[in-house]
Scaffold this active site. Structure first.
Site, PDB file in Angstrom:
ATOM      1  N   GLN A 217      -9.170   4.105  -8.883  1.00 49.63           N
ATOM      2  CA  GLN A 217      -9.033   4.529 -10.286  1.00 49.63           C
ATOM      3  C   GLN A 217     -10.383   4.776 -10.951  1.00 49.63           C
ATOM      4  OE1 GLN A 217      -6.192   5.251 -11.735  1.00 49.63           O
ATOM      5  NE2 GLN A 217      -4.789   4.423 -10.196  1.00 49.63           N
ATOM      6  N   LYS A 240      -6.300  11.204  -6.311  1.00 47.52           N
ATOM      7  CA  LYS A 240      -6.506  10.801  -7.717  1.00 47.52           C
ATOM      8  C   LYS A 240      -7.748  11.484  -8.287  1.00 47.52           C
ATOM      9  CE  LYS A 240      -4.534   6.247  -6.803  1.00 47.52           C
ATOM     10  NZ  LYS A 240      -3.150   6.282  -7.256  1.00 47.52           N
ATOM     11  N   CYS A 378       2.736  -1.115  -8.814  1.00 50.59           N
ATOM     12  CA  CYS A 378       2.220  -1.746  -7.573  1.00 50.59           C
ATOM     13  C   CYS A 378       1.200  -2.823  -7.909  1.00 50.59           C
ATOM     14  CB  CYS A 378       1.621  -0.724  -6.623  1.00 50.59           C
ATOM     15  SG  CYS A 378       2.805   0.507  -6.082  1.00 50.59           S
TER      16      CYS A 378
HETATM   17  N1  7TS Z   1      -5.963   0.856  -5.565  1.00 53.90           N
HETATM   18  C1  7TS Z   1      -5.729   1.181  -6.842  1.00 53.90           C
HETATM   19  C2  7TS Z   1      -6.547   0.565  -7.932  1.00 53.90           C
HETATM   20  C3  7TS Z   1      -4.731   2.124  -7.129  1.00 53.90           C
HETATM   21  O1  7TS Z   1      -4.510   2.451  -8.401  1.00 53.90           O
HETATM   22  C4  7TS Z   1      -3.975   2.698  -6.081  1.00 53.90           C
HETATM   23  C5  7TS Z   1      -2.848   3.646  -6.336  1.00 53.90           C
HETATM   24  C6  7TS Z   1      -4.295   2.328  -4.770  1.00 53.90           C
HETATM   25  C7  7TS Z   1      -5.286   1.403  -4.558  1.00 53.90           C
HETATM   26  C8  7TS Z   1      -3.593   2.926  -3.593  1.00 53.90           C
HETATM   27  O2  7TS Z   1      -3.980   4.240  -3.433  1.00 53.90           O
HETATM   28  P1  7TS Z   1      -3.293   5.163  -2.308  1.00 53.90           P
HETATM   29  O3  7TS Z   1      -3.820   6.522  -2.609  1.00 53.90           O
HETATM   30  O4  7TS Z   1      -3.745   4.635  -0.993  1.00 53.90           O
HETATM   31  O5  7TS Z   1      -1.823   5.041  -2.507  1.00 53.90           O
HETATM   32  N2  7TS Z   1      -2.291   3.528  -7.610  1.00 53.90           N
HETATM   33  C9  7TS Z   1      -1.168   4.121  -8.051  1.00 53.90           C
HETATM   34  C10 7TS Z   1      -0.724   3.985  -9.361  1.00 53.90           C
HETATM   35  O6  7TS Z   1      -1.300   3.366 -10.236  1.00 53.90           O
HETATM   36  N3  7TS Z   1       0.433   4.669  -9.504  1.00 53.90           N
HETATM   37  O7  7TS Z   1       0.744   5.215  -8.333  1.00 53.90           O
HETATM   38  C11 7TS Z   1      -0.252   4.891  -7.422  1.00 53.90           C
END
Ligand code: 7TS
Length: 420
Positions: A217, A240, A378
């Site tokens: 984030q 993201k 999550c």
């Molecule tokens: N860490 C943080 C802080 C996140 O916000 C997310 C995904 C992940 C790890 C995992 O990322 P990924 O790309 O491997 O899935 N966060 C979110 C959210 O806030 N809403 O949907 C996904």
């Protein structure tokens, strides 16, 4: 509400950011949903893609598609060059010392699992302690719990205060002889809190404890320099950061990556295979088994190019303005409680009502064309900490506007009327 900035008027820099020009670069934003203009406020889950990223994917599959690191033919060499150029670009983006420190992975989740299974299983043992915080996404909790089960280590948790800020004194207390790894988020997805990660790293390094930062984030909002942060590992997801899904990055200090065994075995991660013994490839390929998301890497580089063309001071001022404007507007809605009121925040606002469920608010907002996320994000331990089952979350990106926040506010009022 401790918002450290004045919301009344955007500063001259905020005014100077040409948001309508930026919006024109994101074709999806022109859409209507349920007959209403799309107001996309779910950027924490994934952000939208500028045309330059879509074009890069299209161009790759139309003119370059081939497997990398193996063909002698024209297309394979072109695809390899594109993929490795992307790695270089990402190296510069986070200011790593070398492209060997940039490992392509599927996303933040895979990056953290890689470190847990490779570094954790090699260098941690029974009785050792791993420190995380109470505001982690599940992907920075569960891989460590799995490791703890496998080797008999223990997970320790830095608590957060009522504003959603880390309690640093408690962190100091938790750091001890047994601490062998610290893994915390740079920015909380559920609360928006910006964590003072430099302090986290400094205190851990005083004890020679390595630190992983979850930057999922953070990268869309903050300038990240891994050398300045001095972290040992940094994980983030392309999707993201206005790039494709299915690609992400693990940055690791080369001394650590060198000492770690491969995470997965297969093609590309070897230099020699016999049935008696296999020799592993050099960094970064040692950690990149199998055919990767080639188009994804190239698309992520295009997203970084896009961001490089923007004035980040103006983007930051604009995002600051959106957060302050939204915080003020939402705070004035009767019965609305914001979860996550840290002094240092990015544009994420989680909120609850006592008598209206987060999902109901989200459903009504959807009918108004407003995309938000409702649920535990999550981050169930965050919900437990604040004693709520779920929140509705609006998360902003550089293409959002004050007018969209006005639509959000009107939608919330509508939801309150429906569920009164
Ligand atoms: N860490 C943080 C802080 C996140 O916000 C997310 C995904 C992940 C790890 C995992 O990322 P990924 O790309 O491997 O899935 N966060 C979110 C959210 O806030 N809403 O949907 C996904």
């Amino acid at each position: 509400m401790k918002v450290a900035h004045d919301i009344a008027t955007p500063g001259p820099l905020a005014e100077a950011l040409d948001v309508s020009k930026i919006r024109a670069d994101f074709p999806i934003l022109k859409q209507k949903v349920h007959g209403k203009p799309l107001v996309y406020l779910d950027n924490g889950a994934t952000s939208q893609k500028p045309q330059i990223v879509i074009d890069a994917l299209n161009r790759y599959y139309s003119t370059e598609n081939s497997n990398i690191h193996r063909g002698v033919h024209f297309l394979s060499e072109r695809a390899t060059a594109g993929y490795e150029a992307a790695r270089q670009k990402i190296k510069s983006f986070v200011n790593a010392r070398s492209e060997q420190e940039i490992i392509f992975v599927r996303g933040t989740t895979e990056a953290i699992n890689l470190v847990a299974q490779s570094y954790g299983r090699t260098f941690l043992k029974k009785g050792d302690e791993i420190i995380v915080s109470a505001m982690e996404h599940h992907s920075n909790i569960v891989p460590w719990q799995m490791l703890c089960e496998q080797i008999g280590a223990r997970l320790r948790v830095i608590p957060i205060n009522h504003d959603g800020e880390l309690v640093l004194d408690e962190y100091r207390r938790l750091l001890g002889e047994k601490t062998k790894l610290v893994s915390v988020t740079h920015v909380s997805n559920a609360l928006g809190t910006i964590v003072p990660v430099k302090d986290i790293v400094r205190l851990a390094h005083e004890r020679n404890v390595p630190v992983l930062l979850d930057g999922a984030q953070a990268v869309p909002h903050l300038k990240v320099d891994v050398q300045e942060l001095a972290c040992d590992f940094y994980a983030f997801s392309g999707h993201k950061l206005f790039g494709p899904t299915g690609v992400g990055i693990l940055y690791g200090r080369s001394e650590l990556l060198d000492a770690m065994p491969p995470y997965q075995g297969g093609g590309d991660m070897i230099s020699l295979v016999t049935f008696e013994k296999t020799h592993y490839n050099v960094l970064p390929y040692k950690f990149e088994a199998g055919t990767p998301h080639i188009a994804g890497g190239i698309g992520l580089a295009a997203a970084i190019d896009y961001l490089a063309g923007l004035d980040w001071e103006r983007v930051a001022a604009h995002e600051h303005d959106l957060l302050a404007y939204a915080t003020s507007a939402l705070s004035s809605i009767e019965g609305l409680r914001i979860i996550g009121t840290a002094r240092e925040k990015v544009g994420v606002i989680s909120f609850v009502f006592d008598h209206v469920h987060a999902h109901d608010v989200g459903t009504i907002l959807d009918q108004e064309g407003v995309a938000v996320r409702a649920g535990h994000h999550c981050a169930m331990p965050v919900m437990q900490r604040f004693g709520v089952p779920a929140t509705t979350r609006a998360s902003f990106a550089l293409y959002n506007t004050r007018e969209e926040i006005d639509v959000l506010v009107r939608g919330i009022h509508r939801a309150l009327k429906v569920f009164k």
